[in-house]
Design a protein around this motif. Sequence first.
Motif, PDB file in Angstrom:
ATOM      1  N   TRP A 103      32.231 -33.899   3.986  1.00 49.14           N
ATOM      2  CA  TRP A 103      32.249 -32.674   3.188  1.00 49.14           C
ATOM      3  C   TRP A 103      32.755 -31.466   3.973  1.00 49.14           C
ATOM      4  N   SER A 104      33.096 -31.636   5.238  1.00 51.98           N
ATOM      5  CA  SER A 104      33.507 -30.487   6.032  1.00 51.98           C
ATOM      6  C   SER A 104      34.930 -30.037   5.732  1.00 51.98           C
ATOM      7  N   ALA A 105      35.721 -30.854   5.067  1.00 53.08           N
ATOM      8  CA  ALA A 105      37.079 -30.444   4.703  1.00 53.08           C
ATOM      9  C   ALA A 105      37.014 -29.294   3.706  1.00 53.08           C
ATOM     10  N   PRO A 106      37.856 -28.274   3.872  1.00 55.86           N
ATOM     11  CA  PRO A 106      37.759 -27.099   2.983  1.00 55.86           C
ATOM     12  C   PRO A 106      37.872 -27.444   1.508  1.00 55.86           C
ATOM     13  N   GLY A 107      38.799 -28.324   1.148  1.00 57.11           N
ATOM     14  CA  GLY A 107      38.970 -28.655  -0.258  1.00 57.11           C
ATOM     15  C   GLY A 107      37.748 -29.323  -0.850  1.00 57.11           C
ATOM     16  N   ARG A 108      37.110 -30.188  -0.081  1.00 62.04           N
ATOM     17  CA  ARG A 108      35.923 -30.882  -0.582  1.00 62.04           C
ATOM     18  C   ARG A 108      34.736 -29.919  -0.697  1.00 62.04           C
ATOM     19  N   ARG A 109      34.648 -28.983   0.252  1.00 67.27           N
ATOM     20  CA  ARG A 109      33.594 -27.969   0.131  1.00 67.27           C
ATOM     21  C   ARG A 109      33.775 -27.173  -1.162  1.00 67.27           C
ATOM     22  N   LEU A 110      35.004 -26.811  -1.451  1.00 63.30           N
ATOM     23  CA  LEU A 110      35.262 -26.038  -2.672  1.00 63.30           C
ATOM     24  C   LEU A 110      34.964 -26.861  -3.921  1.00 63.30           C
ATOM     25  N   ALA A 111      35.363 -28.134  -3.913  1.00 62.82           N
ATOM     26  CA  ALA A 111      35.111 -28.990  -5.079  1.00 62.82           C
ATOM     27  C   ALA A 111      33.619 -29.136  -5.328  1.00 62.82           C
ATOM     28  N   LEU A 112      32.839 -29.270  -4.254  1.00 65.89           N
ATOM     29  CA  LEU A 112      31.388 -29.373  -4.411  1.00 65.89           C
ATOM     30  C   LEU A 112      30.800 -28.065  -4.917  1.00 65.89           C
ATOM     31  N   ALA A 113      31.249 -26.941  -4.348  1.00 64.20           N
ATOM     32  CA  ALA A 113      30.710 -25.633  -4.754  1.00 64.20           C
ATOM     33  C   ALA A 113      31.093 -25.275  -6.178  1.00 64.20           C
ATOM     34  N   ALA A 114      32.159 -25.882  -6.708  1.00 63.35           N
ATOM     35  CA  ALA A 114      32.586 -25.577  -8.078  1.00 63.35           C
ATOM     36  C   ALA A 114      31.553 -25.981  -9.116  1.00 63.35           C
ATOM     37  N   THR A 115      30.597 -26.827  -8.725  1.00 58.99           N
ATOM     38  CA  THR A 115      29.552 -27.211  -9.679  1.00 58.99           C
ATOM     39  C   THR A 115      28.653 -26.034 -10.046  1.00 58.99           C
ATOM     40  N   VAL A 116      28.583 -25.023  -9.157  1.00 57.64           N
ATOM     41  CA  VAL A 116      27.713 -23.871  -9.441  1.00 57.64           C
ATOM     42  C   VAL A 116      28.257 -23.028 -10.587  1.00 57.64           C
ATOM     43  N   PRO A 117      29.495 -22.505 -10.519  1.00 62.72           N
ATOM     44  CA  PRO A 117      30.000 -21.759 -11.682  1.00 62.72           C
ATOM     45  C   PRO A 117      30.109 -22.618 -12.929  1.00 62.72           C
ATOM     46  N   LEU A 118      30.388 -23.911 -12.752  1.00 62.73           N
ATOM     47  CA  LEU A 118      30.443 -24.797 -13.918  1.00 62.73           C
ATOM     48  C   LEU A 118      29.072 -24.903 -14.577  1.00 62.73           C
ATOM     49  N   ALA A 119      28.015 -24.932 -13.775  1.00 65.16           N
ATOM     50  CA  ALA A 119      26.658 -24.973 -14.336  1.00 65.16           C
ATOM     51  C   ALA A 119      26.330 -23.677 -15.063  1.00 65.16           C
ATOM     52  N   VAL A 120      26.791 -22.531 -14.552  1.00 68.11           N
ATOM     53  CA  VAL A 120      26.566 -21.255 -15.234  1.00 68.11           C
ATOM     54  C   VAL A 120      27.235 -21.252 -16.602  1.00 68.11           C
ATOM     55  N   ILE A 121      28.469 -21.709 -16.653  1.00 70.20           N
ATOM     56  CA  ILE A 121      29.189 -21.753 -17.932  1.00 70.20           C
ATOM     57  C   ILE A 121      28.528 -22.741 -18.881  1.00 70.20           C
TER      58      ILE A 121
END
Length: 804
Positions: A187-205
Motif C-alpha cells: 500500500w505504500s505506492a502513491p496510487g494505491r494509497r489514493l485508491a484506498l483513501a478514495a473510499t472515504v469520499p465515496l462513503a460520504v456520497i
Amino acid sequence: METAEPTPHARPKDRDTPADGPPDPAPQLSLELLVHGVGGTSAQEMLGDPRVQLITGDDTAACYRRTDDADAEQRPDDYRGEPVREAYCWSNLTSGNGARALWLILLPFMVANLAHWMRPAAPAEHRAQRIYDVLVRLLALTLTVLLAAAACEVALDLTAWQCAGTTACNADKSWMGFLSPDNSGWWSAPGRRLALAATVPLAVIGFLWWLSRRTWSAYESASPPPRQPGTSRGTPVAERTALSREGFWYGRRVVARLRAAHTTAGVLTVGTVLLAAGAKADGRAGSPALAVTGRALTALVALLAVATLVVVWRTARNEAAPDVRSDRLVVRVLPFAALAVLVLIAVHTGWARPGARSHGALPGAAAFGGIAVFQGLLVLALALTAWVLQRAARDDARTALCGMGGPAVALLACAVGGVLSGGVAQRFADWLDGDATPGQEHAPIPGPPVLLSWQASVLPVLLVVVAGVAVLAAVRVVLVRGRVARDVPGLYDPREHLDRRRIKGIAGAIARAGLTDAAPVLVAAIAAVTLVLGAGAVAGAWLTDLAPGRATDGAPPVVHAAAETAESLGSWLMSAGVILLITMGRRAYRDHAARRTVGILWDVGTFWPRAAHPFAPPCYAERAVPDLTWRMATWTERFDGRLVLSGHSQGSVLAAAALWQLDPVTRSRVALLTYGSPLERLYGRWFPAFFGPPALTGLHREMDDWRNLWRFTDPIGGPIRLTCEDGGRIDEGPLRDPLAFGRTLHHPLPAQILGHGDYQADPVFRRVRAELIARLGPDLPGQRPADAGADSRADQGSSGRSSA
C-alpha cells in the motif's frame, strides 16, 4: 398552542317558530382543527386537557382529541353551540428524533434549495422562469461537487498523498504506518494509497444518497387526496398559485432524478481527482499504455459528466398532478455507471509505477478556484435573470431585496459551503502536522490549497461588516424605541400611573420586533461583501500562489502583520464554524431541549420541497400538508360539517397550503383563523411568487372567512394586508401587548409582554374565534351539491372576497 376553553355560543331559536312546532333539524357538526407553530407543542397543551386520544395518524404526525370528545360524531346534540376541537401535532417531523440534528451539516444544500423558491412573482409562462430554474439547479450541483472535492482534499490530498508520503508527518502516526514509503509495503505506492483513501469520499456520497432516499420514503411519499368535482370560481389567473396544484407536494420523480445526478457528480469528482494524480505519474514514468488508458477513462468521465448535466438541465417540477412515473433506465443506472468507471479508475491509479512518489500538493488543487469562479458566474447570471423576472412581476411593492432574494441566498449557500469545506481542511491539516503551521516554511506538509487560506483571511473582514450592521440595528432600535415610547401611554387607561421603565420596556419590545422587517438590509450587506471578498480571495490566490502571510513578505510591516493576523484568525474562525455545528448536533442528539431548538431553525428552512438539491434536509410539508388536506376533505364529506382551521405561526403557513389543496366546494366550507402568522411578513415578501398579495387574495376569495390576529411586539407574525370587497378587514390588530399596563383587578401581578406567544390569552382572540364559530352554526346552509359548483358562493355574501 390552543389552551383556552371555547366559550359556548348557543344557537338562537327562530322567534317565528311556535313552541309546539316541528322539532329542530338535525344539528350540523362543526370541527375546529388546531395547528401549532414552530417548535411544536403537545396535544395536551393545545387542547387544555391532560387526557387526549389519538384519532388518526402515527407517532410522527397525528390528530388528537380530548378523550371526552373522541366519539363526538355519535353525539352531535352535545355540540350544538361549539365545535369539536382537534389538534394536529407535527413537531416530530422536525425535532423529534435526535439523529435529525445531524442535518446541520446539510445547511448549504438547504439554503440553495430556498433560492429556487425565492423567485420574483413574474407570470409562470415567462421565458426567464426556465432559466432561473436551471441556474439554481446548476449552482446546487456545484455544492455537491464542492463537498466531494473537500472530502477528497482531506482523505486523498492531506492524508494519503501529503502526510502518508512524508516521513516527518507519518513518523508519529502508527495508524498510517502501512501506507508509509519507508516500509516498502504493497500500500505504500502513491496510487494505491489514493485508491484506498478514495473510499472515504465515496462513503460520504453514499451516505447522502441513502439519507436522501430514506427521508423521502418517511416524509415526502404522502399523496394528496382526490379532488371532489367542482368548478373554479373563475379565479383570475393572477390570483392562482402553484401551491394549489395537485402535484405540488409530491416531488418523487424530481428528487429521484436529482439524486441520481448529484450522486453521479460526486462519484465523478472522486474519479477526476484520481485521474489527475495518475496522469501526473504517467507523464513522469513515460508509460504509453497507462497514458492511453488514462485518456480513455477521462473520456468516459467526460461523457458521464455531460449526461449528468443533461439530466439536471431537463429536470423540472411537474406540479399539475402527482408524478408517479419511474425514471428512464438511463437515469436510474447513471450512478452505477459512474461507480463502475470509478472502480476502473482506481485500478488504473493503483497500477504499479516504478519510481512513483508523492511530493508537494496533489495535482488538481486549483479546482477549488475553478469551482468558486463558476459559482460566482452562476450567481451573477441568476441575479440578472431575477432582475428580468422582477420587471415582469405583477406586484413587487413589498418584495424583499427587490426580487434579489434568490441570488443573495444562493451566494450565501456557496459561502457557507466554502466555510465548512475550508474549515474542515484547515483543522485536519493542522492536526496532521502537529506543532507546525501547514503551508508555512519548514512545515512537514504543504497543507490545503492556497485558496482556502485566502478565503479564511477574508472571513474576519466579513464579520466586521456583520458587526457594523448589528451596531446600526442596535442604534435603530434605540431611535425607534424613543419614538414609540411617546405613543405607548395612549394605549392604556390614562388614569393609570405611567411607569417610565414599563413604557421603555414595551417600546423596546416593539422596536426589536421591527428588526424583522430590516432583515433584507443585513442579507444584502452580507451578500454584497461576500461577493467582493470572494472575488478578491480567488484573485489573490491565483496571482500569488502563496498564502496571504507569505504573499505579503515584502509589503509594509502594517500590511504584512494585518495579512498574517487575518490568515491565522480566519483559519480559526472557519474551524470554529465547523466545530460549532458539530457541537450543536452532538448536544441536540443528547438534549431534548437543544434538539427542539434545532428543530425550530429547520421548521422554516425545510418547509419547501427539494426542487434544487436532493441532499437538502427533507421537506416536512410534503407530509403535513397532505395530512391536513386529507383530514379536512374526508371529515367534511363524511359528516356534512363545517370547519374552522386555526393556525399559529408556521402552523398558519401549513394551514394556508392545505387550504389551497382542497377542491373549491370543500374550501368554501372552511373558515381560517391565523395568529402570529408570517404569511405576508416573511413568506409573502421573500417568496412572492407563491405567497404574494395576488395569491393570498385568491385564497381569501374562495373560502368561507379568514381572520388574522397580530401584535406590534411579535417579531415573526404580522398583518395579512388584505381588505374585503365589502369594506371588512381580515386583520384584527394590532392587539394590545401587554394586556394591562399596571396592576388591575383582573391582572393583580404585572402582565408580561407576550410577543409571539399565547394569543389565546387576549380577549380579542376569544371574540374573533366565537364569531367564526357562529358562522358555522346550523342556521347557515349545509353542504352544497357538487353540481352547484362554486358559483353559489353568493349565498354567503362577499365576506370571502378580497383585494390586495
